[in-house]
Enzyme design. Structure first.
Site, short mmCIF file in Angstrom:
data_model
loop_
_atom_site.label_atom_id
_atom_site.label_comp_id
_atom_site.label_asym_id
_atom_site.label_seq_id
_atom_site.Cartn_x
_atom_site.Cartn_y
_atom_site.Cartn_z
N HIS A 182 -59.15 -37.89 -14.98
CA HIS A 182 -57.91 -38.30 -15.29
C HIS A 182 -57.30 -37.01 -15.73
O HIS A 182 -56.14 -36.68 -15.36
CB HIS A 182 -57.88 -39.25 -16.70
CG HIS A 182 -56.79 -39.69 -16.96
ND1 HIS A 182 -56.00 -41.11 -16.68
CD2 HIS A 182 -55.65 -38.97 -17.71
CE1 HIS A 182 -54.99 -40.92 -17.18
NE2 HIS A 182 -54.36 -39.94 -17.86
N GLU A 183 -57.58 -36.35 -16.74
CA GLU A 183 -56.91 -35.15 -17.18
C GLU A 183 -57.26 -33.92 -16.12
O GLU A 183 -56.27 -33.08 -16.16
CB GLU A 183 -57.66 -34.56 -18.26
CG GLU A 183 -57.95 -35.47 -19.65
CD GLU A 183 -56.58 -36.14 -20.18
OE1 GLU A 183 -55.48 -35.44 -19.82
OE2 GLU A 183 -56.36 -37.06 -20.54
N HIS A 238 -54.04 -34.34 -14.03
CA HIS A 238 -52.93 -33.70 -14.83
C HIS A 238 -52.70 -32.29 -14.70
O HIS A 238 -51.79 -31.58 -14.36
CB HIS A 238 -52.76 -34.01 -16.39
CG HIS A 238 -52.53 -35.51 -16.78
ND1 HIS A 238 -51.32 -36.18 -16.42
CD2 HIS A 238 -53.27 -36.50 -17.73
CE1 HIS A 238 -51.21 -37.27 -16.78
NE2 HIS A 238 -52.47 -37.48 -17.72
N HIS A 259 -51.68 -31.13 -11.09
CA HIS A 259 -50.49 -31.32 -11.11
C HIS A 259 -49.74 -30.21 -11.65
O HIS A 259 -48.69 -29.48 -11.07
CB HIS A 259 -49.99 -32.78 -11.64
CG HIS A 259 -48.74 -33.03 -11.48
ND1 HIS A 259 -48.44 -34.42 -11.67
CD2 HIS A 259 -47.72 -32.54 -10.64
CE1 HIS A 259 -46.84 -34.43 -11.33
NE2 HIS A 259 -46.42 -33.33 -10.72
#
Length: 590
Positions: free
Chosen positions: A381-382, A385, A388
Protein backbone atom coordinates in the site's frame (compact mmCIF):
# COMPACT_ATOMS: atom_id res chain seq x y z
CA UNK A 1 11.26 -2.95 22.84
CA UNK A 2 14.68 -1.98 21.49
CA UNK A 3 16.02 1.57 21.34
CA UNK A 4 16.60 3.46 18.10
CA UNK A 5 20.38 3.17 18.34
CA UNK A 6 20.08 -0.62 18.43
CA UNK A 7 18.41 -0.78 15.01
CA UNK A 8 20.68 -1.90 12.19
CA UNK A 9 21.55 0.97 9.82
CA UNK A 10 20.33 -1.04 6.83
CA UNK A 11 16.90 -1.26 8.47
CA UNK A 12 16.60 2.53 8.77
CA UNK A 13 15.70 4.92 5.99
CA UNK A 14 18.58 6.83 4.44
CA UNK A 15 17.91 10.54 4.95
CA UNK A 16 21.26 11.51 3.42
CA UNK A 17 19.37 11.93 0.14
CA UNK A 18 17.83 14.99 1.82
CA UNK A 19 20.92 16.20 3.71
CA UNK A 20 24.33 14.56 3.80
CA UNK A 21 25.07 15.95 7.26
CA UNK A 22 23.85 18.40 9.90
CA UNK A 23 26.12 21.15 8.56
CA UNK A 24 24.33 21.02 5.19
CA UNK A 25 20.96 21.12 6.96
CA UNK A 26 21.90 24.19 9.05
CA UNK A 27 23.24 25.88 5.93
CA UNK A 28 19.85 25.44 4.20
CA UNK A 29 17.99 26.75 7.27
CA UNK A 30 20.16 29.88 7.22
CA UNK A 31 19.63 30.30 3.47
CA UNK A 32 15.85 30.19 3.95
CA UNK A 33 16.12 32.85 6.67
CA UNK A 34 18.07 35.14 4.32
CA UNK A 35 15.78 34.54 1.32
CA UNK A 36 12.71 35.17 3.46
CA UNK A 37 14.05 38.53 4.66
CA UNK A 38 14.88 39.49 1.08
CA UNK A 39 11.38 38.53 -0.05
CA UNK A 40 9.92 41.28 2.12
CA UNK A 41 11.38 43.95 -0.18
CA UNK A 42 8.97 43.02 -3.01
CA UNK A 43 5.85 43.77 -0.96
CA UNK A 44 5.50 47.47 -1.78
CA UNK A 45 6.69 47.26 -5.38
CA UNK A 46 4.19 47.37 -8.24
CA UNK A 47 4.22 44.20 -10.30
CA UNK A 48 5.49 44.18 -13.87
CA UNK A 49 6.51 41.08 -15.82
CA UNK A 50 10.16 41.05 -14.71
CA UNK A 51 9.29 41.63 -11.07
CA UNK A 52 6.49 39.06 -11.22
CA UNK A 53 8.88 36.46 -12.65
CA UNK A 54 11.59 37.27 -10.09
CA UNK A 55 9.19 37.21 -7.14
CA UNK A 56 7.55 34.00 -8.30
CA UNK A 57 10.90 32.25 -8.68
CA UNK A 58 12.04 33.42 -5.23
CA UNK A 59 8.74 32.35 -3.66
CA UNK A 60 8.95 28.78 -4.98
CA UNK A 61 12.66 28.56 -4.12
CA UNK A 62 11.79 29.33 -0.51
CA UNK A 63 8.87 26.89 -0.50
CA UNK A 64 10.96 24.07 -1.98
CA UNK A 65 13.76 24.58 0.55
CA UNK A 66 11.25 24.85 3.39
CA UNK A 67 9.59 21.59 2.36
CA UNK A 68 12.99 19.89 2.29
CA UNK A 69 14.05 20.94 5.80
CA UNK A 70 10.54 20.31 7.18
CA UNK A 71 10.42 16.76 5.83
CA UNK A 72 13.87 16.05 7.22
CA UNK A 73 12.83 17.28 10.67
CA UNK A 74 9.51 15.43 10.58
CA UNK A 75 11.06 12.14 9.47
CA UNK A 76 13.72 12.35 12.18
CA UNK A 77 11.09 12.98 14.86
CA UNK A 78 8.68 10.24 13.71
CA UNK A 79 11.32 7.55 14.28
CA UNK A 80 12.00 8.62 17.88
CA UNK A 81 9.88 11.26 19.61
CA UNK A 82 12.07 10.93 22.72
CA UNK A 83 15.17 12.22 20.92
CA UNK A 84 15.98 15.75 22.15
CA UNK A 85 17.93 16.71 19.04
CA UNK A 86 15.05 15.66 16.77
CA UNK A 87 12.59 17.65 18.87
CA UNK A 88 14.86 20.68 18.70
CA UNK A 89 15.22 20.45 14.91
CA UNK A 90 11.46 20.03 14.52
CA UNK A 91 10.78 23.05 16.74
CA UNK A 92 13.19 25.16 14.67
CA UNK A 93 11.33 24.13 11.51
CA UNK A 94 7.91 24.96 12.94
CA UNK A 95 9.12 28.44 13.91
CA UNK A 96 10.76 28.91 10.52
CA UNK A 97 7.59 27.85 8.69
CA UNK A 98 5.58 30.39 10.69
CA UNK A 99 8.08 33.12 9.85
CA UNK A 100 8.03 32.21 6.15
CA UNK A 101 4.23 32.12 6.11
CA UNK A 102 3.94 35.53 7.74
CA UNK A 103 6.53 37.13 5.46
CA UNK A 104 5.25 35.69 2.17
CA UNK A 105 1.52 35.93 2.94
CA UNK A 106 1.16 39.17 0.97
CA UNK A 107 2.22 37.60 -2.32
CA UNK A 108 -0.79 35.53 -3.43
CA UNK A 109 -3.29 38.32 -2.55
CA UNK A 110 -1.04 40.68 -4.53
CA UNK A 111 -1.34 38.43 -7.59
CA UNK A 112 -5.12 38.36 -7.18
CA UNK A 113 -5.25 42.17 -6.97
CA UNK A 114 -3.31 42.54 -10.22
CA UNK A 115 -5.27 42.76 -13.47
CA UNK A 116 -6.11 39.18 -14.45
CA UNK A 117 -5.42 39.73 -18.16
CA UNK A 118 -1.89 40.86 -17.28
CA UNK A 119 -1.27 37.79 -15.15
CA UNK A 120 -2.64 35.49 -17.86
CA UNK A 121 -0.33 37.08 -20.43
CA UNK A 122 2.68 36.78 -18.11
CA UNK A 123 2.16 33.10 -17.25
CA UNK A 124 1.91 32.25 -20.95
CA UNK A 125 5.53 33.33 -21.32
CA UNK A 126 7.77 30.25 -21.89
CA UNK A 127 9.95 31.30 -18.94
CA UNK A 128 7.05 30.64 -16.56
CA UNK A 129 5.66 27.44 -18.05
CA UNK A 130 6.73 25.46 -14.95
CA UNK A 131 4.49 27.66 -12.77
CA UNK A 132 1.57 28.35 -15.10
CA UNK A 133 -0.85 25.73 -13.77
CA UNK A 134 -0.20 26.67 -10.13
CA UNK A 135 -1.00 30.34 -10.87
CA UNK A 136 -4.10 29.44 -12.90
CA UNK A 137 -5.40 27.53 -9.87
CA UNK A 138 -4.79 30.60 -7.70
CA UNK A 139 -6.61 32.88 -10.18
CA UNK A 140 -9.59 30.53 -10.07
CA UNK A 141 -9.99 31.41 -6.38
CA UNK A 142 -10.25 35.14 -7.14
CA UNK A 143 -14.02 35.51 -6.90
CA UNK A 144 -13.94 33.91 -3.45
CA UNK A 145 -11.25 36.21 -2.04
CA UNK A 146 -12.60 39.07 0.07
CA UNK A 147 -11.37 42.60 0.63
CA UNK A 148 -8.07 43.04 2.47
CA UNK A 149 -9.85 44.10 5.66
CA UNK A 150 -12.33 41.21 5.49
CA UNK A 151 -9.51 38.74 4.89
CA UNK A 152 -7.69 40.07 7.95
CA UNK A 153 -10.80 39.59 10.08
CA UNK A 154 -11.18 35.99 8.89
CA UNK A 155 -7.46 35.37 9.37
CA UNK A 156 -7.70 36.54 12.98
CA UNK A 157 -10.42 33.96 13.56
CA UNK A 158 -8.43 31.13 11.96
CA UNK A 159 -7.28 29.65 15.33
CA UNK A 160 -10.94 29.35 16.31
CA UNK A 161 -11.83 27.36 13.17
CA UNK A 162 -10.29 24.20 14.61
CA UNK A 163 -11.47 24.79 18.17
CA UNK A 164 -14.49 22.45 17.90
CA UNK A 165 -12.27 19.63 16.67
CA UNK A 166 -9.70 20.37 19.39
CA UNK A 167 -12.39 20.21 22.08
CA UNK A 168 -13.75 16.98 20.56
CA UNK A 169 -10.27 15.45 20.61
CA UNK A 170 -9.55 16.55 24.18
CA UNK A 171 -12.92 15.28 25.41
CA UNK A 172 -12.84 11.88 23.68
CA UNK A 173 -9.11 11.10 24.00
CA UNK A 174 -8.25 12.64 27.36
CA UNK A 175 -11.29 13.39 29.52
CA UNK A 176 -13.44 10.36 28.69
CA UNK A 177 -12.16 7.24 30.45
CA UNK A 178 -13.63 3.86 29.58
CA UNK A 179 -12.00 1.68 32.24
CA UNK A 180 -10.65 -1.84 31.74
CA UNK A 181 -11.98 -5.18 30.53
CA UNK A 182 -10.11 -8.22 31.86
CA UNK A 183 -7.32 -5.91 33.00
CA UNK A 184 -6.87 -4.48 29.49
CA UNK A 185 -7.57 -0.75 28.98
CA UNK A 186 -10.55 0.19 26.82
CA UNK A 187 -9.74 3.31 24.78
CA UNK A 188 -10.67 4.84 21.43
CA UNK A 189 -7.70 3.05 19.88
CA UNK A 190 -8.27 -0.37 21.54
CA UNK A 191 -12.05 -0.43 21.10
CA UNK A 192 -11.90 -2.17 17.70
CA UNK A 193 -9.58 -4.83 19.13
CA UNK A 194 -12.23 -5.70 21.73
CA UNK A 195 -14.83 -5.95 18.95
CA UNK A 196 -12.60 -8.56 17.28
CA UNK A 197 -12.61 -10.78 20.38
CA UNK A 198 -14.10 -14.25 19.84
CA UNK A 199 -16.15 -13.98 23.05
CA UNK A 200 -19.42 -12.17 22.33
CA UNK A 201 -19.79 -11.25 26.02
CA UNK A 202 -16.52 -9.30 25.88
CA UNK A 203 -17.57 -7.61 22.62
CA UNK A 204 -20.91 -6.64 24.14
CA UNK A 205 -19.32 -5.33 27.34
CA UNK A 206 -16.85 -3.23 25.34
CA UNK A 207 -19.64 -1.84 23.16
CA UNK A 208 -21.94 -0.93 26.05
CA UNK A 209 -19.21 0.53 28.24
CA UNK A 210 -17.71 2.50 25.36
CA UNK A 211 -20.93 4.05 24.10
CA UNK A 212 -22.31 4.69 27.57
CA UNK A 213 -19.49 7.21 27.96
CA UNK A 214 -20.56 8.81 24.70
CA UNK A 215 -24.14 8.78 25.97
CA UNK A 216 -23.01 10.61 29.12
CA UNK A 217 -21.49 13.32 26.91
CA UNK A 218 -23.91 13.22 23.98
CA UNK A 219 -25.23 16.78 24.34
CA UNK A 220 -21.74 18.28 24.37
CA UNK A 221 -20.56 16.10 21.47
CA UNK A 222 -23.67 16.83 19.40
CA UNK A 223 -23.31 20.56 19.97
CA UNK A 224 -19.66 20.41 18.94
CA UNK A 225 -20.31 18.74 15.60
CA UNK A 226 -23.38 20.86 14.82
CA UNK A 227 -21.43 24.03 15.64
CA UNK A 228 -18.57 22.89 13.43
CA UNK A 229 -20.97 22.23 10.54
CA UNK A 230 -22.50 25.69 11.01
CA UNK A 231 -19.04 27.28 11.17
CA UNK A 232 -18.20 25.74 7.81
CA UNK A 233 -21.46 27.01 6.35
CA UNK A 234 -20.65 30.51 7.61
CA UNK A 235 -17.19 30.41 5.97
CA UNK A 236 -18.71 29.13 2.72
CA UNK A 237 -21.34 31.86 2.55
CA UNK A 238 -18.81 34.53 3.54
CA UNK A 239 -16.59 33.41 0.66
CA UNK A 240 -19.54 33.56 -1.75
CA UNK A 241 -20.14 29.83 -2.10
CA UNK A 242 -23.64 28.41 -2.10
CA UNK A 243 -22.82 26.11 0.82
CA UNK A 244 -20.08 23.99 2.43
CA UNK A 245 -20.54 21.26 -0.17
CA UNK A 246 -19.80 23.65 -3.05
CA UNK A 247 -16.82 25.13 -1.22
CA UNK A 248 -15.18 21.80 -0.46
CA UNK A 249 -15.49 20.46 -4.00
CA UNK A 250 -14.32 23.72 -5.58
CA UNK A 251 -10.57 23.62 -4.96
CA UNK A 252 -10.09 20.32 -6.82
CA UNK A 253 -12.75 21.22 -9.40
CA UNK A 254 -14.78 18.10 -8.55
CA UNK A 255 -18.10 17.73 -10.33
CA UNK A 256 -20.91 17.51 -7.75
CA UNK A 257 -22.24 14.55 -9.71
CA UNK A 258 -19.24 12.50 -8.51
CA UNK A 259 -20.58 12.77 -4.95
CA UNK A 260 -24.27 12.28 -5.71
CA UNK A 261 -23.58 9.45 -8.18
CA UNK A 262 -21.62 7.59 -5.51
CA UNK A 263 -24.43 7.79 -2.95
CA UNK A 264 -27.25 7.08 -5.42
CA UNK A 265 -25.54 4.07 -7.02
CA UNK A 266 -24.56 2.54 -3.68
CA UNK A 267 -28.12 3.00 -2.40
CA UNK A 268 -29.51 1.19 -5.44
CA UNK A 269 -27.23 -1.78 -4.69
CA UNK A 270 -27.42 -2.06 -0.90
CA UNK A 271 -29.04 -5.54 -1.01
CA UNK A 272 -25.54 -6.82 -1.92
CA UNK A 273 -24.14 -5.43 1.34
CA UNK A 274 -27.17 -6.65 3.29
CA UNK A 275 -26.47 -10.11 1.85
CA UNK A 276 -22.95 -10.05 3.29
CA UNK A 277 -24.29 -9.50 6.82
CA UNK A 278 -26.76 -12.34 6.33
CA UNK A 279 -23.78 -14.54 5.37
CA UNK A 280 -21.81 -13.34 8.42
CA UNK A 281 -24.76 -14.16 10.68
CA UNK A 282 -24.88 -17.72 9.36
CA UNK A 283 -21.13 -18.27 9.73
CA UNK A 284 -21.27 -17.06 13.34
CA UNK A 285 -24.34 -19.26 13.87
CA UNK A 286 -26.38 -16.47 15.48
CA UNK A 287 -30.08 -15.72 15.19
CA UNK A 288 -29.22 -12.03 14.86
CA UNK A 289 -26.08 -10.00 14.42
CA UNK A 290 -25.59 -7.13 16.81
CA UNK A 291 -23.60 -3.97 16.21
CA UNK A 292 -20.71 -5.46 18.17
CA UNK A 293 -20.62 -8.60 15.97
CA UNK A 294 -19.62 -7.04 12.66
CA UNK A 295 -15.83 -6.98 13.22
CA UNK A 296 -15.14 -10.38 14.77
CA UNK A 297 -12.93 -12.38 12.35
CA UNK A 298 -14.54 -15.32 10.56
CA UNK A 299 -11.21 -17.18 10.48
CA UNK A 300 -8.74 -17.81 13.29
CA UNK A 301 -5.34 -19.28 14.03
CA UNK A 302 -3.95 -18.54 10.57
CA UNK A 303 -0.23 -17.78 10.56
CA UNK A 304 1.66 -16.18 7.69
CA UNK A 305 5.39 -15.66 8.09
CA UNK A 306 7.32 -13.39 5.75
CA UNK A 307 10.54 -11.56 6.48
CA UNK A 308 10.71 -8.00 5.17
CA UNK A 309 12.88 -9.21 2.28
CA UNK A 310 10.45 -12.05 1.46
CA UNK A 311 7.56 -9.59 1.50
CA UNK A 312 9.45 -7.29 -0.87
CA UNK A 313 10.11 -10.13 -3.30
CA UNK A 314 6.45 -11.20 -3.34
CA UNK A 315 5.29 -7.61 -3.81
CA UNK A 316 7.79 -6.97 -6.59
CA UNK A 317 6.92 -10.25 -8.32
CA UNK A 318 3.21 -9.42 -8.20
CA UNK A 319 3.78 -5.89 -9.54
CA UNK A 320 5.59 -7.11 -12.64
CA UNK A 321 2.24 -6.61 -14.42
CA UNK A 322 2.92 -2.85 -14.14
CA UNK A 323 6.04 -3.12 -16.26
CA UNK A 324 9.80 -3.13 -15.88
CA UNK A 325 10.14 0.62 -15.24
CA UNK A 326 7.85 0.44 -12.20
CA UNK A 327 9.38 -2.65 -10.58
CA UNK A 328 12.99 -1.66 -11.29
CA UNK A 329 12.54 1.70 -9.52
CA UNK A 330 10.65 0.13 -6.61
CA UNK A 331 13.16 -2.71 -6.16
CA UNK A 332 15.96 -0.17 -6.00
CA UNK A 333 14.04 1.89 -3.43
CA UNK A 334 13.01 -0.98 -1.16
CA UNK A 335 16.21 -3.04 -1.23
CA UNK A 336 19.08 -0.69 -2.14
CA UNK A 337 18.37 2.99 -1.53
CA UNK A 338 16.73 2.35 1.86
CA UNK A 339 13.47 4.22 1.36
CA UNK A 340 11.96 2.21 4.23
CA UNK A 341 12.35 2.55 7.99
CA UNK A 342 11.36 -1.03 8.72
CA UNK A 343 10.98 -2.00 12.36
CA UNK A 344 9.50 -0.83 15.64
CA UNK A 345 11.66 0.91 18.24
CA UNK A 346 11.07 2.89 21.42
CA UNK A 347 9.63 6.30 20.63
CA UNK A 348 8.73 5.47 17.04
CA UNK A 349 5.37 6.50 15.70
CA UNK A 350 2.87 3.63 15.37
CA UNK A 351 1.30 2.61 12.08
CA UNK A 352 2.71 3.39 8.67
CA UNK A 353 2.94 6.18 6.11
CA UNK A 354 4.60 7.26 2.89
CA UNK A 355 6.16 10.73 2.84
CA UNK A 356 7.28 12.03 -0.51
CA UNK A 357 8.90 15.46 -0.81
CA UNK A 358 10.27 17.03 -3.98
CA UNK A 359 13.82 16.41 -2.79
CA UNK A 360 15.10 13.22 -1.20
CA UNK A 361 13.22 9.96 -1.69
CA UNK A 362 9.57 8.93 -1.21
CA UNK A 363 10.21 7.47 2.24
CA UNK A 364 8.09 4.79 3.94
CA UNK A 365 7.68 4.34 7.70
CA UNK A 366 6.67 0.86 8.88
CA UNK A 367 6.54 -1.13 12.10
CA UNK A 368 6.98 -4.38 10.21
CA UNK A 369 6.35 -7.76 11.86
CA UNK A 370 7.24 -11.00 10.07
CA UNK A 371 4.14 -12.87 11.27
CA UNK A 372 1.63 -10.26 10.06
CA UNK A 373 0.39 -10.58 6.49
CA UNK A 374 -1.33 -7.25 7.10
CA UNK A 375 2.12 -5.69 7.29
CA UNK A 376 3.00 -7.08 3.86
CA UNK A 377 -0.15 -5.49 2.45
CA UNK A 378 0.71 -2.28 4.29
CA UNK A 379 4.12 -2.26 2.61
CA UNK A 380 2.49 -2.78 -0.81
CA UNK A 381 0.00 0.00 0.00
CA UNK A 382 2.65 2.52 1.07
CA UNK A 383 4.87 1.53 -1.87
CA UNK A 384 1.96 2.53 -4.12
CA UNK A 385 1.95 6.00 -2.56
CA UNK A 386 5.73 6.25 -2.85
CA UNK A 387 5.76 5.26 -6.51
CA UNK A 388 3.02 7.81 -7.22
CA UNK A 389 5.20 10.44 -5.53
CA UNK A 390 8.32 9.23 -7.37
CA UNK A 391 6.73 9.49 -10.82
CA UNK A 392 5.08 12.80 -9.97
CA UNK A 393 8.35 14.34 -8.77
CA UNK A 394 10.37 13.08 -11.74
CA UNK A 395 7.89 14.44 -14.29
CA UNK A 396 6.79 17.80 -12.89
CA UNK A 397 8.31 21.05 -11.64
CA UNK A 398 7.99 21.75 -7.92
CA UNK A 399 4.82 23.93 -8.15
CA UNK A 400 2.96 21.16 -10.03
CA UNK A 401 4.13 17.90 -8.46
CA UNK A 402 1.76 17.56 -5.50
CA UNK A 403 -1.24 15.38 -6.36
CA UNK A 404 -4.52 15.75 -4.47
CA UNK A 405 -5.99 13.68 -1.64
CA UNK A 406 -8.73 12.78 -4.13
CA UNK A 407 -6.15 10.85 -6.19
CA UNK A 408 -3.89 9.69 -3.35
CA UNK A 409 -5.44 6.31 -2.47
CA UNK A 410 -5.69 5.03 -6.04
CA UNK A 411 -2.08 3.88 -6.46
CA UNK A 412 -1.97 2.26 -3.01
CA UNK A 413 -5.21 0.32 -3.49
CA UNK A 414 -4.14 -0.94 -6.93
CA UNK A 415 -0.97 -2.38 -5.37
CA UNK A 416 -3.02 -4.17 -2.71
CA UNK A 417 -5.35 -5.66 -5.34
CA UNK A 418 -2.46 -6.90 -7.48
CA UNK A 419 -0.68 -8.42 -4.46
CA UNK A 420 -3.84 -10.20 -3.26
CA UNK A 421 -4.44 -11.63 -6.74
CA UNK A 422 -0.84 -12.91 -6.88
CA UNK A 423 -1.02 -14.51 -3.42
CA UNK A 424 -4.35 -16.20 -4.18
CA UNK A 425 -2.98 -17.66 -7.42
CA UNK A 426 0.00 -19.14 -5.59
CA UNK A 427 -1.69 -20.27 -2.35
CA UNK A 428 -2.93 -23.83 -1.76
CA UNK A 429 -3.91 -23.60 1.93
CA UNK A 430 -7.72 -23.17 2.03
CA UNK A 431 -7.62 -21.33 5.36
CA UNK A 432 -5.12 -18.81 4.03
CA UNK A 433 -7.23 -18.32 0.90
CA UNK A 434 -10.24 -17.73 3.17
CA UNK A 435 -8.29 -15.15 5.15
CA UNK A 436 -7.11 -13.20 2.10
CA UNK A 437 -10.55 -13.19 0.47
CA UNK A 438 -12.27 -12.14 3.70
CA UNK A 439 -9.69 -9.39 4.16
CA UNK A 440 -10.50 -8.11 0.67
CA UNK A 441 -14.22 -8.06 1.52
CA UNK A 442 -13.65 -6.37 4.90
CA UNK A 443 -11.46 -3.72 3.26
CA UNK A 444 -14.12 -2.99 0.64
CA UNK A 445 -16.76 -2.61 3.35
CA UNK A 446 -14.65 -0.25 5.45
CA UNK A 447 -13.26 1.80 2.55
CA UNK A 448 -16.21 1.83 0.17
CA UNK A 449 -19.56 1.14 1.82
CA UNK A 450 -18.86 2.56 5.28
CA UNK A 451 -17.30 5.76 3.92
CA UNK A 452 -20.26 6.19 1.56
CA UNK A 453 -22.61 5.90 4.54
CA UNK A 454 -20.58 8.60 6.30
CA UNK A 455 -20.69 10.73 3.14
CA UNK A 456 -24.47 10.37 2.94
CA UNK A 457 -24.83 11.37 6.59
CA UNK A 458 -22.68 14.47 6.04
CA UNK A 459 -24.60 15.42 2.93
CA UNK A 460 -27.99 15.19 4.68
CA UNK A 461 -26.95 17.26 7.72
CA UNK A 462 -25.05 19.91 5.75
CA UNK A 463 -28.02 20.27 3.39
CA UNK A 464 -30.33 20.87 6.35
CA UNK A 465 -27.99 23.54 7.70
CA UNK A 466 -27.72 25.10 4.24
CA UNK A 467 -31.52 25.33 4.09
CA UNK A 468 -31.59 26.77 7.64
CA UNK A 469 -33.60 23.83 8.92
CA UNK A 470 -33.26 23.09 12.66
CA UNK A 471 -30.53 20.57 13.49
CA UNK A 472 -30.33 19.21 17.04
CA UNK A 473 -28.88 16.12 18.71
CA UNK A 474 -31.92 14.01 17.79
CA UNK A 475 -31.54 15.06 14.13
CA UNK A 476 -28.06 13.55 14.12
CA UNK A 477 -28.92 10.31 15.91
CA UNK A 478 -32.19 9.65 14.06
CA UNK A 479 -30.56 10.29 10.69
CA UNK A 480 -27.65 8.03 11.57
CA UNK A 481 -29.85 5.21 12.90
CA UNK A 482 -31.85 5.25 9.65
CA UNK A 483 -28.61 4.94 7.68
CA UNK A 484 -27.35 2.09 9.88
CA UNK A 485 -30.53 0.12 9.29
CA UNK A 486 -30.45 0.82 5.56
CA UNK A 487 -26.79 -0.11 5.02
CA UNK A 488 -26.59 -3.12 7.35
CA UNK A 489 -30.02 -4.53 6.55
CA UNK A 490 -32.43 -6.82 8.42
CA UNK A 491 -29.75 -9.23 9.71
CA UNK A 492 -28.64 -6.72 12.34
CA UNK A 493 -30.28 -5.65 15.55
CA UNK A 494 -29.13 -2.26 16.74
CA UNK A 495 -28.88 -1.03 20.31
CA UNK A 496 -30.26 2.36 21.33
CA UNK A 497 -26.61 3.39 21.78
CA UNK A 498 -25.69 2.51 18.17
CA UNK A 499 -26.46 5.88 16.54
CA UNK A 500 -24.05 7.59 18.96
CA UNK A 501 -21.34 6.36 16.60
CA UNK A 502 -21.97 9.50 14.56
CA UNK A 503 -20.59 11.55 17.47
CA UNK A 504 -17.20 9.80 17.48
CA UNK A 505 -16.08 10.11 13.83
CA UNK A 506 -13.13 12.59 13.69
CA UNK A 507 -13.41 12.92 9.90
CA UNK A 508 -16.75 14.71 10.26
CA UNK A 509 -14.69 17.71 11.42
CA UNK A 510 -13.12 17.72 7.92
CA UNK A 511 -16.20 18.38 5.78
CA UNK A 512 -16.78 16.25 2.67
CA UNK A 513 -13.49 14.42 3.04
CA UNK A 514 -14.53 10.79 3.55
CA UNK A 515 -16.20 10.32 0.15
CA UNK A 516 -12.70 10.42 -1.38
CA UNK A 517 -11.92 7.03 0.19
CA UNK A 518 -14.92 5.52 -1.60
CA UNK A 519 -14.24 7.21 -4.95
CA UNK A 520 -10.56 6.27 -4.56
CA UNK A 521 -11.29 2.55 -4.32
CA UNK A 522 -13.86 2.80 -7.14
CA UNK A 523 -11.30 4.44 -9.43
CA UNK A 524 -8.59 1.98 -8.36
CA UNK A 525 -10.76 -1.08 -9.02
CA UNK A 526 -11.76 0.29 -12.42
CA UNK A 527 -8.10 0.76 -13.41
CA UNK A 528 -7.19 -2.61 -11.87
CA UNK A 529 -9.91 -4.33 -13.94
CA UNK A 530 -8.35 -2.98 -17.13
CA UNK A 531 -4.87 -4.13 -16.07
CA UNK A 532 -6.14 -7.58 -15.04
CA UNK A 533 -7.98 -8.04 -18.34
CA UNK A 534 -4.92 -6.90 -20.35
CA UNK A 535 -6.86 -4.07 -21.95
CA UNK A 536 -4.90 -2.15 -24.55
CA UNK A 537 -2.81 0.67 -23.03
CA UNK A 538 -4.24 0.03 -19.52
CA UNK A 539 -0.81 -0.15 -17.85
CA UNK A 540 0.68 2.61 -20.02
CA UNK A 541 -2.21 4.98 -19.23
CA UNK A 542 -2.02 4.16 -15.52
CA UNK A 543 1.69 5.07 -15.44
CA UNK A 544 0.84 8.27 -17.35
CA UNK A 545 -1.70 9.06 -14.63
CA UNK A 546 0.95 8.59 -11.92
CA UNK A 547 3.32 10.88 -13.81
CA UNK A 548 0.70 13.64 -14.10
CA UNK A 549 1.08 14.60 -10.43
CA UNK A 550 -0.66 17.89 -9.70
CA UNK A 551 -0.39 19.24 -13.24
CA UNK A 552 -4.11 18.63 -13.87
CA UNK A 553 -7.26 18.63 -11.80
CA UNK A 554 -8.02 15.14 -10.40
CA UNK A 555 -10.89 14.25 -12.76
CA UNK A 556 -8.79 15.32 -15.75
CA UNK A 557 -5.89 13.17 -14.53
CA UNK A 558 -8.19 10.18 -14.08
CA UNK A 559 -9.56 10.72 -17.57
CA UNK A 560 -6.16 9.51 -18.87
CA UNK A 561 -7.04 6.06 -17.51
CA UNK A 562 -10.58 6.14 -18.89
CA UNK A 563 -12.17 6.35 -15.44
CA UNK A 564 -15.26 8.56 -15.13
CA UNK A 565 -16.58 8.83 -11.57
CA UNK A 566 -19.73 10.64 -12.70
CA UNK A 567 -20.91 7.41 -14.37
CA UNK A 568 -22.90 4.73 -12.57
CA UNK A 569 -20.89 2.02 -14.33
CA UNK A 570 -17.70 3.00 -12.45
CA UNK A 571 -19.39 2.60 -9.07
CA UNK A 572 -21.27 -0.51 -10.20
CA UNK A 573 -17.96 -2.12 -11.16
CA UNK A 574 -16.84 -1.87 -7.52
CA UNK A 575 -20.12 -3.33 -6.30
CA UNK A 576 -19.93 -6.17 -8.84
CA UNK A 577 -16.40 -7.03 -7.68
CA UNK A 578 -17.67 -7.09 -4.08
CA UNK A 579 -20.56 -9.32 -5.12
CA UNK A 580 -18.24 -11.78 -6.94
CA UNK A 581 -15.88 -11.96 -3.97
CA UNK A 582 -18.79 -12.58 -1.63
CA UNK A 583 -20.07 -15.45 -3.81
CA UNK A 584 -16.56 -16.95 -3.91
CA UNK A 585 -16.18 -16.87 -0.12
CA UNK A 586 -19.67 -18.34 0.36
CA UNK A 587 -18.63 -21.37 -1.71
CA UNK A 588 -15.46 -21.84 0.36
CA UNK A 589 -17.50 -21.80 3.60
CA UNK A 590 -20.05 -24.35 2.33
Amino acid sequence: MINRNEINENDKWDLSFLFANEEEYVKTINAIEIKTKEFKKYEKLELNFDLFKETLNKYYEIMEDLEKVSYYAMLQLETDVTNKDSNKIYSICVNLATKVSNTTSYFMPKILKTDEKKIQAWINDPELKDKKIAIEKILREKKHILSEQEEKILANYTPLYTSYQSIFSALTNADMEFGEINKHPLTNSTYTLFLQNEDQKIRKEAFLRFYQKYKNNENTLANLIISDFKKNHFIAKTRRFQNTFSMQLFSNNIDKKVYTNLIETVNENLPVLNDYYEFRKKVLNQEYLYHYDVYVPLTKGIIFKNSFEDACEKILKSLEVLGNEYTKILRNGLLKERWVDKYENTGKRSGAFSAGSYNGKPYILLNYKDESIRDMFTLAHEAGHSMHSYFSIKNNPFPHYNYSIFEAEIASIINEQILAEYLLKNETDTNKIKYIKLTQIDDMISTFFRQTMFAEFEYIIHEMISKEEPVVKETLTETYMNLLKKYFGPSLKFDELSPLECLRIPHFYSPFYVYQYATGIAAALSIYKGIKENKKDAVENYIKFLKTGGSKYPLDSLNITGVDLTKKATIENTINIFKCRLEEIKKIFQ
